[in-house]
Design a protein around this motif. Structure first.
Motif, PDB file in Angstrom:
ATOM      1  N   THR A   1       2.926  14.024   1.339  1.00 18.94           N
ATOM      2  CA  THR A   1       2.917  12.997   0.299  1.00 18.94           C
ATOM      3  C   THR A   1       2.306  13.519  -0.991  1.00 18.94           C
ATOM      4  OG1 THR A   1       0.831  12.223   1.253  1.00 18.94           O
ATOM      5  CG2 THR A   1       2.826  11.028   1.867  1.00 18.94           C
TER       6      THR A   1
ATOM      7  N   ARG B   1       9.391  16.151   1.154  1.00 19.85           N
ATOM      8  CA  ARG B   1       8.869  14.799   0.997  1.00 19.85           C
ATOM      9  C   ARG B   1       8.660  14.124   2.352  1.00 19.85           C
ATOM     10  NH1 ARG B   1      10.523  11.321  -3.277  1.00 19.85           N
ATOM     11  NH2 ARG B   1      11.536  10.107  -1.639  1.00 19.85           N
TER      12      ARG B   1
ATOM     13  N   GLU C   1       8.017  11.056   2.714  1.00 21.31           N
ATOM     14  CA  GLU C   1       8.655   9.750   2.635  1.00 21.31           C
ATOM     15  C   GLU C   1      10.038   9.748   3.269  1.00 21.31           C
ATOM     16  OE1 GLU C   1       6.955  10.422  -1.528  1.00 21.31           O
ATOM     17  OE2 GLU C   1       6.920  11.506   0.378  1.00 21.31           O
TER      18      GLU C   1
ATOM     19  N   THR D   1       4.919   1.165  -1.485  1.00 22.99           N
ATOM     20  CA  THR D   1       5.415   2.521  -1.745  1.00 22.99           C
ATOM     21  C   THR D   1       6.083   2.649  -3.103  1.00 22.99           C
ATOM     22  OG1 THR D   1       7.487   1.964  -0.614  1.00 22.99           O
ATOM     23  CG2 THR D   1       5.744   2.998   0.697  1.00 22.99           C
ATOM     24  N   ASP D   2       6.461   1.532  -3.724  1.00 17.50           N
ATOM     25  CA  ASP D   2       7.171   1.587  -4.997  1.00 17.50           C
ATOM     26  C   ASP D   2       6.281   1.244  -6.185  1.00 17.50           C
ATOM     27  OD1 ASP D   2       6.853  -0.991  -4.177  1.00 17.50           O
ATOM     28  OD2 ASP D   2       8.814  -1.695  -4.864  1.00 17.50           O
ATOM     29  N   LEU D   3       4.977   1.048  -5.968  1.00 16.59           N
ATOM     30  CA  LEU D   3       4.069   0.724  -7.060  1.00 16.59           C
ATOM     31  C   LEU D   3       3.530   1.991  -7.706  1.00 16.59           C
ATOM     32  CD1 LEU D   3       1.948  -2.155  -5.462  1.00 16.59           C
ATOM     33  CD2 LEU D   3       3.973  -2.357  -6.916  1.00 16.59           C
ATOM     34  N   ASP D   4       3.099   1.884  -8.962  1.00 16.84           N
ATOM     35  CA  ASP D   4       2.452   2.989  -9.651  1.00 16.84           C
ATOM     36  C   ASP D   4       1.271   3.473  -8.817  1.00 16.84           C
ATOM     37  OD1 ASP D   4       1.073   4.729 -11.288  1.00 16.84           O
ATOM     38  OD2 ASP D   4       1.188   3.464 -13.074  1.00 16.84           O
TER      39      ASP D   4
ATOM     40  N   ARG E   1      -4.789  -0.867  -5.041  1.00 15.02           N
ATOM     41  CA  ARG E   1      -4.193  -1.681  -3.981  1.00 15.02           C
ATOM     42  C   ARG E   1      -5.219  -2.703  -3.498  1.00 15.02           C
ATOM     43  NH1 ARG E   1      -0.604   1.691  -6.200  1.00 15.02           N
ATOM     44  NH2 ARG E   1       0.906   2.586  -4.741  1.00 15.02           N
TER      45      ARG E   1
ATOM     46  N   TYR F   1       0.652   3.193   0.710  1.00 15.21           N
ATOM     47  CA  TYR F   1       0.799   4.441  -0.037  1.00 15.21           C
ATOM     48  C   TYR F   1      -0.203   4.414  -1.179  1.00 15.21           C
ATOM     49  CZ  TYR F   1       3.160   8.267  -2.522  1.00 15.21           C
ATOM     50  OH  TYR F   1       3.448   9.458  -3.153  1.00 15.21           O
TER      51      TYR F   1
ATOM     52  N   TYR G   1      -0.585   7.994   3.191  1.00 14.65           N
ATOM     53  CA  TYR G   1      -0.432   6.665   3.798  1.00 14.65           C
ATOM     54  C   TYR G   1      -1.766   6.314   4.449  1.00 14.65           C
ATOM     55  CZ  TYR G   1       4.566   7.335   3.103  1.00 14.65           C
ATOM     56  OH  TYR G   1       5.799   7.549   2.542  1.00 14.65           O
TER      57      TYR G   1
END
Length: 312
Positions: free
Chosen positions: A137, A147, A149, A159-162, A167, A178, A206
């Motif tokens: 990662t 990768r 992922e 997983t799709d956030l900056d 978090r 992530y 993760y």
């Protein structure tokens, strides 16, 4: 030095074709003898570990200027090698040489040491470099095939956030998250205000606690039989403090299809484990599932993490 004599031995035996050693202090000494005001720009602030180079709690081996100088020496060495190859009548194309047969290691070896020492052919006495596959990662990557992922089957959120946005606890109750270590966010805010921003890697992983449930990966095994898994070491935990999560004790791993739980071996003081008992499949990927079983593992002291999966 022992490393220098060993490297000469490897070159003489044909194991490697070239080794470069750089004594950065000796290389810079003529310039550092010059008064500060008369030095070339690259040798100003030579010993400066100032706050504008915020690498967290651990001081780097080199300052920003020393990193720049080392990179310049290596860059010029590589360019000189290309120039010599062209002047000697070469076509300019790079050719890969056949890997020579290796001698048996002089130290004790087993399946986990194959990562560094190579392994013996099952049919002959010849030793070769192990075909190590790695997925991670960490960023950036020179090979997008690495990768982690891409092996992910299920069990993650955010997983799709900056990656630099924080978090929340609710996300960790919904799945493995992530995320990056908190010190990386602090470093980024400091570096953005620095004229010497340098390079900020994105060592993500993760992360999970007991309430995060199960994370599952599809691993494309072929003939490999050894599996290693690594997590991140938290930068904001002191050297004297034990990590909250221990991969070999606080996580339960399970292969599918398999009725037998794998055996887990911690690898010294590193945050890596060796997973034994890998099933042999003729077709299809092998599923590896992981879930945190220690309910005392928490976000404040450090969740469990998975950042690398290797097999050979």
């Amino acid at each position: 030095p022992h490393s220098l004599s060993s490297s000469h031995s490897y070159v003489n035996k044909g194991y490697v074709s070239h080794v470069l050693f750089v004594d950065i202090e000796a290389s810079a000494r003529p310039f550092l003898k010059v008064p500060q005001s008369e030095r070339p720009q690259g040798f100003h602030l030579w010993q400066d570990y100032a706050s504008r180079y915020p690498f967290g709690r651990r001081k780097p081996n080199f300052t920003k200027r020393q990193h720049d100088f080392l990179a310049s020496l290596i860059r010029m060495h590589i360019l000189s090698a290309f120039q010599s190859a062209l002047l000697s009548g070469g076509s300019g194309a790079l050719r890969l040489h056949t890997m020579p047969a290796l001698e048996a290691p002089l130290v004790e070896h087993d399946d986990k040491s194959a990562l560094l020492l190579g392994k013996q052919s099952s049919l002959t006495d010849v030793w070769t470099i192990a075909d190590v596959q790695c997925r991670t990662t960490y960023r950036p990557l020179t090979d997008q095939m690495m990768r982690l992922e891409d092996l992910l089957e299920s069990g993650t959120v955010a997983t799709d956030l900056d990656i630099f946005k924080p978090r929340g606890t609710r996300q960790y109750h919904s799945g493995w998250v992530y995320d990056i270590d908190s010190t990386k966010r602090t470093e980024r805010s400091l570096l953005l205000n620095s004229e010497h921003a340098g390079f900020l890697d994105k060592n993500a992983a993760y992360w999970g606690v007991a309430s995060s449930g199960t994370i599952t990966f599809d691993i494309p095994f072929s003939h490999q039989s050894t599996l290693m898994l690594c997590g991140m070491e938290r930068m904001d935990v002191s050297d004297q403090q034990s990590p909250s999560c221990q991969l070999d004790k606080d996580i339960e791993f399970q292969f599918t299809p398999s009725n037998q739980p794998p055996s887990i071996e911690a690898l010294g003081s590193s945050n890596c484990i060796l997973v034994r008992g890998v099933p042999v499949l003729e077709n299809g990927p092998l599923q590896l599932s992981a879930r945190v079983t220690n309910t005392h593992v928490n976000l404040q002291d450090g969740a469990c993490s998975i950042s690398h999966i290797l097999w050979w």
